[in-house]
Design a protein around this motif. Structure first.
Motif, PDB file in Angstrom:
ATOM      1  N   GLY A  99       0.755  -1.195  -0.011  1.00  0.00           N
ATOM      2  CA  GLY A  99      -0.132  -0.116  -0.047  1.00  0.00           C
ATOM      3  C   GLY A  99       0.666   1.318  -0.091  1.00  0.00           C
ATOM      4  N   GLY A 100       1.836   1.400   0.759  1.00  0.00           N
ATOM      5  CA  GLY A 100       2.553   2.721   1.102  1.00  0.00           C
ATOM      6  C   GLY A 100       3.502   2.953  -0.101  1.00  0.00           C
ATOM      7  N   LEU A 101       3.829   2.188  -0.940  1.00  0.00           N
ATOM      8  CA  LEU A 101       4.313   2.727  -2.179  1.00  0.00           C
ATOM      9  C   LEU A 101       3.514   3.013  -3.063  1.00  0.00           C
ATOM     10  N   VAL A 140       0.708   4.587  -2.436  1.00  0.00           N
ATOM     11  CA  VAL A 140       0.264   5.925  -2.055  1.00  0.00           C
ATOM     12  C   VAL A 140       1.002   6.906  -2.600  1.00  0.00           C
ATOM     13  N   ILE A 141       2.356   6.711  -2.373  1.00  0.00           N
ATOM     14  CA  ILE A 141       3.622   7.670  -2.669  1.00  0.00           C
ATOM     15  C   ILE A 141       3.613   7.876  -4.272  1.00  0.00           C
ATOM     16  N   ASP A 184      -3.911  -2.385  -5.179  1.00  0.00           N
ATOM     17  CA  ASP A 184      -3.022  -2.918  -4.358  1.00  0.00           C
ATOM     18  C   ASP A 184      -3.497  -4.144  -4.087  1.00  0.00           C
ATOM     19  N   MET A 242      12.069  -1.211  -4.693  1.00  0.00           N
ATOM     20  CA  MET A 242      12.983  -1.066  -3.931  1.00  0.00           C
ATOM     21  C   MET A 242      13.832  -1.935  -3.608  1.00  0.00           C
ATOM     22  N   ASN A 284      12.445   3.507  -6.907  1.00  0.00           N
ATOM     23  CA  ASN A 284      11.028   3.793  -6.039  1.00  0.00           C
ATOM     24  C   ASN A 284      10.074   4.297  -7.017  1.00  0.00           C
ATOM     25  N   PHE A 321       8.482   6.928  -6.355  1.00  0.00           N
ATOM     26  CA  PHE A 321       8.575   8.386  -6.627  1.00  0.00           C
ATOM     27  C   PHE A 321       9.192   8.919  -7.846  1.00  0.00           C
ATOM     28  N   SER A 366       2.975   2.169   6.965  1.00  0.00           N
ATOM     29  CA  SER A 366       3.050   1.384   5.996  1.00  0.00           C
ATOM     30  C   SER A 366       4.485   0.265   6.449  1.00  0.00           C
ATOM     31  N   ASN A 386       5.865  -1.936   4.788  1.00  0.00           N
ATOM     32  CA  ASN A 386       6.592  -2.191   3.538  1.00  0.00           C
ATOM     33  C   ASN A 386       7.663  -1.000   3.362  1.00  0.00           C
ATOM     34  N   LEU A 387       7.391   0.195   3.575  1.00  0.00           N
ATOM     35  CA  LEU A 387       8.100   1.443   3.479  1.00  0.00           C
ATOM     36  C   LEU A 387       9.254   1.369   4.474  1.00  0.00           C
ATOM     37  N   ASN A 443      11.543  -1.498   4.010  1.00  0.00           N
ATOM     38  CA  ASN A 443      12.466  -1.452   2.774  1.00  0.00           C
ATOM     39  C   ASN A 443      13.624  -0.259   3.088  1.00  0.00           C
ATOM     40  N   LEU A 444      13.276   0.687   4.020  1.00  0.00           N
ATOM     41  CA  LEU A 444      14.320   1.593   4.345  1.00  0.00           C
ATOM     42  C   LEU A 444      15.301   1.029   5.252  1.00  0.00           C
ATOM     43  N   ARG A 454      16.152  -2.147   5.200  1.00  0.00           N
ATOM     44  CA  ARG A 454      16.960  -3.196   4.267  1.00  0.00           C
ATOM     45  C   ARG A 454      18.288  -2.370   3.397  1.00  0.00           C
ATOM     46  N   TYR A 478       6.507   7.883   8.442  1.00  0.00           N
ATOM     47  CA  TYR A 478       5.567   7.810   7.161  1.00  0.00           C
ATOM     48  C   TYR A 478       4.263   7.646   7.913  1.00  0.00           C
ATOM     49  N   HIS A 533      -5.708   1.647   1.946  1.00  0.00           N
ATOM     50  CA  HIS A 533      -4.430   1.006   2.416  1.00  0.00           C
ATOM     51  C   HIS A 533      -4.647   0.866   4.056  1.00  0.00           C
ATOM     52  N   VAL A 560      11.047   8.888  -1.334  1.00  0.00           N
ATOM     53  CA  VAL A 560      11.528   7.934  -0.208  1.00  0.00           C
ATOM     54  C   VAL A 560      12.994   8.186   0.016  1.00  0.00           C
TER      55      VAL A 560
END
Lengths: 489, 489
Positions: free
Chosen positions: A312-314, A316-317, A355, A442, A468, A470, B166, B168-169, B172-173, B175, B217, B258, B284
Motif C-alpha cells: 500500500g505505502g508505495l 500511495v507515494i 494494491d 526498492m 522507487n 516516486f 506502512s 513495507n516502506l 525497505n528503508l 533493508r 511515514y 491501504h 523515499v
C-alpha cells in the motif's frame, strides 16, 4: 550523405588516427589514450607521433605527422599547451580531416590562455577543419569501436548519444550505463569549443541516424539562434535532454573557470528551451533516467495513469507523485472492479492504485488496465525482488550451502523464472499497446544489473527499473509533458 | 522512567512474548514471525500459542494464553480476522502489557471491517493496554534484539528510529540501511492505528533516549492538536523527517484503502508541520538520505558553502544546486587564492568551486576552507573511487590475476590506503569544526558499501556518501533550513 554528416565523418568514423604526444610512460595521458584506442579494437590505422620513440605500445611511431605515409582522418593532440599551436598547423598542412585537442590550459585560464587558444583556432577556422576542444576528454563511437577517451569506456551499442562540455559528467554517465548494461551510440566531450561549437555538433547529432536520444550538458551557448534552430530541428524527430551548468551566479563563475564558457541568463535560456522542445533537467540522475526512459519506452498517448502495487505505502507515494507531476490517477471503472474481484484476494484495494496486498493477480490486472481505453500508461511496483535474492544467495558457492539453503535456492530460482516471464509479458504489452509501463522496485536498490536475470533481460530491451515509485512517477511526468508538446506541434 | 516510556516498555522491551497463531507450516506468517523472533536472538521467553501443536519450531507451545505459566509482556496476534476479537479479550484477561495485531482485513475494508475492528479495540481501550495495528507488520528494537517483523531485519545498532503506517516502506528503508551498514534503533509499523495512534507513539519516541532522529511515514492523523504538540516537543531536541502519504485526491483515496486513514487537507497539514519544526519530504530517497545526514553530520552554523572537486562539471552542478537550494557559494578570499596557488596545479579554478582539475591539493584546500570563518559547510566530490576499483578487482580471486592485474591491484591498494586517510581526516575536521562535510562520488553509484573500505569506514561513522553532487547539495540545503529554524527557536 548530408553535408554535416560528411563534414564530421573523419571525426566520428575515422579510417586512420594520429596521436600527437603518444607515450610509453605508464600513467601519462599520451599513454592512456593510445592504450584505450588500441584496446577498443579500433579497426583503422593508428599512428603514434612522438619524435623520441620508434614505437609506442608496440605500434610503429612517427616523429612528425608529415612522415605518416597514408592519409590521416583524425589527429588527437595530447601535447603541452606551448606545443599545440605548431601541432595544429602541422596537422592542417598534412592535411587531416578533424582534430581533437585534449590539452587543457587555454581559454579557461583567462586572457593569456584565450590568446594561446586563438593562435591555433584561427588557422583551423580558416582551413575549415573541425577542431574539438581544447580542454576536453575526446570521444567515443561505440559502433565504430572508437574510444579516444581518458576513461576506458566500452558500453554496449545503443541509441543514446551524449554531447557534453564536461568530460567527467559524460564519462560518468556512460560508466553508469555500462554497469546497468544500457547501450550508447556516441559520446563527445566538447570542452572550450574554440573552433567547433556545441551548436554545430547539435546539427550533426540531429542528422546522425545512429542517435535516437541526445543527452546534452552545456555551460555556455555562443550562438543562441543557431542553437535554437538546430535543437528545434532535432526535437521534431528525436528528444534532447539538457543538463545546463551555470544556472546561478555561482554556477556562471564556476563555468568560466571550467570551460571558459559565458553562461547566459536563466530566463532567456529557459524560454529558448521551451521554444525548441528541449527537455531540461537539474539533476544528473534525472538526465540519465529520463534519457534512458525516452530510448526504452513509447510515449504515453495521454496522462491517465494506472498504478499497480503489491504494497500500500508505495502505491500511495506513487499516486501522490503522479498528481504532483500533473498526471491523473483515475478511478477504476465498475466493470474492472468486478473483474478484479475474481482475480485478487479479498483484501485488494478496489481502486487505483490497485494494491493486491501481496496476493495474486497483479500482472493479470495490469494487462486489463493497459489494454483498456481508461489508461495511457502504467506504473507498476515490484518486478525483480526474487532476482535480487538469487544474487545474494549465489554470492556463496553452491557447494558451501546447507541443505536448507539449497532448498531455498531452488524455490528462489522458480520464482525468478516466474518474474522473468512477467517481465517479458510487460515488454510485450507495452509494445502491443504503445503505452509505457514503468517499473520500480526498492529491492533492486543495491542489486547490480549483472547477475539479476530480470534486470539483465530488461536492460537488454533498453529498460531500466527505478529504485522507487516516486522516481518512476517523476520520469513518467516528463514523458507525458514531452508527449503533449509533440502532439501540439 | 517517564510515564510514556513505562507504558510502552512491554511493547519495545518485553521480557516475554506470546505468539498467537504461531505455526510449523513453512511460508505461513505464523511461521515467519516465530522464526524471526527466535533468530533475532531475543533474550526473553518466547511462548508459541497454537491449540493444535505441542511445539512450534522446537519451542514448547501452549493451547491458550491463560495456560502460559509466567507473565506475558507482549502478545503478537497472527490469527485470521474472525478469531482476533476473542484473542485480544483472552490477552486482556491474562493480562498482557501490550498487543500487536498483525492480521489485516479490518478498517481498511470499509464499514463491516470497521465494526470487526472496533469489537476488539473498544475493550482494549477500556483496559488501557496499548494495541498496535491491526494491518501492520510489527516492530523491531535493535538493541533489545527484538525482531517481531515479517521481514528479517537485523540492522546494526544506531540512532535512527522509524515510525511508519506502512510496514513495507519502513522495512525497505531498513533493508537499504542494512546494505549501507547504517544503524537503526527501533522500527514500528503502526497500520490502522485502531487503539494506539501515531500521535501517542510520537510521544514515546520524543522521550526514548535511544532515538536521536525519527523518520515518520503517515497517511492520516486522528488528533491534529496532539500530533502537533508531540512533534513540537520532539523537534526541540531531535529532528523528525516526515514522508506524508495522501497528499493529493488520488493519494487520499489510496490511503483509505491501504490503512483506512482519512488523509487531511494538504495546506492545513503543511502549516502544522512548519509550526512543529517537522522536516517534510516527498520522496523515499530524501526520507532516507536526510534522516541519515541528520544522524551523521553536525548542523551547519550558516549557509555559506565551500565546494571542492576534482572535475569541473560536477562542481558547476553543485554550485547551481546550492544556490537553487537557497545557500550561498561565496568567492574565495584573496589570501586563500594565494595560499592555494602553492598547493594546487597551475590549472586550478582560482575560485569556489575549488576545482583541482584532477591534480594535488584537494584535501589540504578543504582543510583551510572548513577551518576558516568564511564557510559554514563543505560539499566535496570524489572520495571512494579507488575503493570501488578495488572491489571490482577483487571480484576475481587473486590467484587468477595476470601479472599486470596484480601490479594494478597493488597500486589500487596504495591509493585506497590514501583515500582512507583522507576520509578519516574529513571526519576529524567535521568534528573539530562542528561543520558538515558532505561527500559525493559518482564512482560509488553501484559500489556496495560492503567491500569498499572507505565506504565501510564512513558508514561506521554514520556517514553516507552521495551518488552525485546535486543530491548532496539538496540534502545540505535541508540541513541549512533546519539549522536556521532551530536558531530562531
Amino acid at each position: 550523405m548530408s553535408k554535416v554528416l560528411e563534414r564530421f565523418r573523419p571525426l566520428f568514423q575515422p579510417a586512420s588516427i594520429a596521436v600527437l604526444g603518444a607515450s610509453n610512460t605508464h600513467g601519462k595521458w599520451g599513454y592512456i589514450y593510445t592504450r584505450n584506442l588500441r584496446d577498443s579494437g579500433f579497426p583503422g590505422a593508428l599512428y603514434p607521433v612522438n619524435p623520441k620513440e620508434n614505437a609506442v605500445l608496440g605500434i610503429k611511431a612517427f616523429s612528425r605527422v608529415a612522415e605518416i605515409p597514408g592519409p590521416v582522418d583524425l589527429a588527437l593532440i595530447l601535447l603541452p599547451p606551448p606545443l599545440v599551436e605548431a601541432a595544429v598547423k602541422e596537422c592542417l598542412q598534412k592535411p587531416v580531416g578533424a582534430i581533437v585537442v585534449i590539452t587543457a590550459g587555454f581559454g579557461e585560464l583567462g586572457e593569456e590562455g584565450r590568446r594561446l587558444q586563438e593562435a591555433f583556432a584561427a588557422p583551423a577556422r580558416a582551413a575549415g577543419v573541425p577542431v574539438i576542444g581544447p580542454n576536453c576528454m575526446g570521444l567515443v563511437n561505440v559502433l565504430h569501436r572508437l574510444n579516444a577517451q581518458l576513461f576506458y569506456l566500452k558500453p554496449l551499442p545503443g541509441k543514446i548519444s551524449i554531447l557534453s562540455q564536461s568530460g567527467n559528467l559524460g564519462g560518468n554517465l556512460i560508466r553508469k550505463g555500462m554497469a546497468d548494461q544500457i547501450g550508447f551510440a556516441k559520446f563527445l566531450s566538447s570542452g572550450n569549443e574554440a573552433v567547433t561549437t556545441g551548436e554545430e555538433l547539435l546539427e550533426y547529432f540531429a542528422e546522425d541516424p545512429e542517435t535516437e536520444v541526445l543527452l546534452v550538458y552545456l555551460e555556455g551557448v555562443k550562438d543562441g539562434r543557431r542553437f535554437l534552430e538546430a535543437a528545434r530541428k532535432m526535437t521534431a524527430t528525436k528528444p534532447i535532454v539538457l543538463l545546463k551548468g551555470g544556472y546561478t551566479a555561482a554556477g556562471v563563475k564556476a563555468c568560466a573557470s571550467h570551460t571558459g564558457a559565458l553562461a547566459g541568463e536563466r530566463e532567456v535560456f529557459e524560454a529558448m528551451c521551451r521554444q525548441a522542445g528541449v527537455l531540461r533537467v537539474d539533476d544528473v540522475d534525472d538526465w540519465y533516467y529520463l534519457g534512458t526512459a525516452l530510448a526504452g519506452h513509447p510515449l504515453p498517448p495521454g496522462d491517465r495513469m494506472g498504478i499497480v502495487t503489491e504494497g500500500g505505502g508505495l502505491g500511495v507515494i506513487a499516486a501522490d507523485a503522479c498528481v504532483a507531476q500533473g498526471m491523473q490517477v483515475p478511478a477504476l471503472p465498475e466493470e474492472m472492479i468486478a473483474a478484479f474481484n475474481g482475480l485478487m484476494p479479498d483484501r485488494w484495494s478496489r481502486g487505483n492504485p490497485v494494491d493486491t496486498a501481496a496476493g495474486e493477480g497483479k500482472i493479470e490486472a495490469l494487462e486489463q488496465m493497459v489494454r483498456s481505453d481508461y489508461f495511457d500508461g502504467i506504473i507498476q511496483l515490484g518486478i525483480a525482488g526474487a532476482g535480487a535474492t538469487l544474487q545474494a544467495l549465489r554470492a556463496k558457492p553452491e557447494g558451501e550451502l546447507s541443505e536448507a539453503e539449497r532448498a531455498r535456492l531452488r524455490r528462489v530460482e522458480k520464482r525468478v523464472a516466474e518474474e522473468l516471464e512477467e517481465a517479458k509479458l510487460l515488454v510485450r504489452l507495452s509494445r502491443e499497446t504503445g503505452k509505457p509501463i514503468l517499473s520500480a522496485d526498492m529491492d533492486t536498490t543495491l542489486s547490480p544489473v549483472a547477475g539479476n536475470p530480470i534486470l539483465e533481460y530488461l536492460s537488454a530491451q533498453g529498460i531500466l527499473v527505478f529504485r522507487n515509485s516516486f522516481q518512476a512517477a517523476k520520469i513518467m511526468g516528463s514523458l507525458c509533458r514531452y508527449a503533449a508538446d509533440r502532439r501540439k506541434d
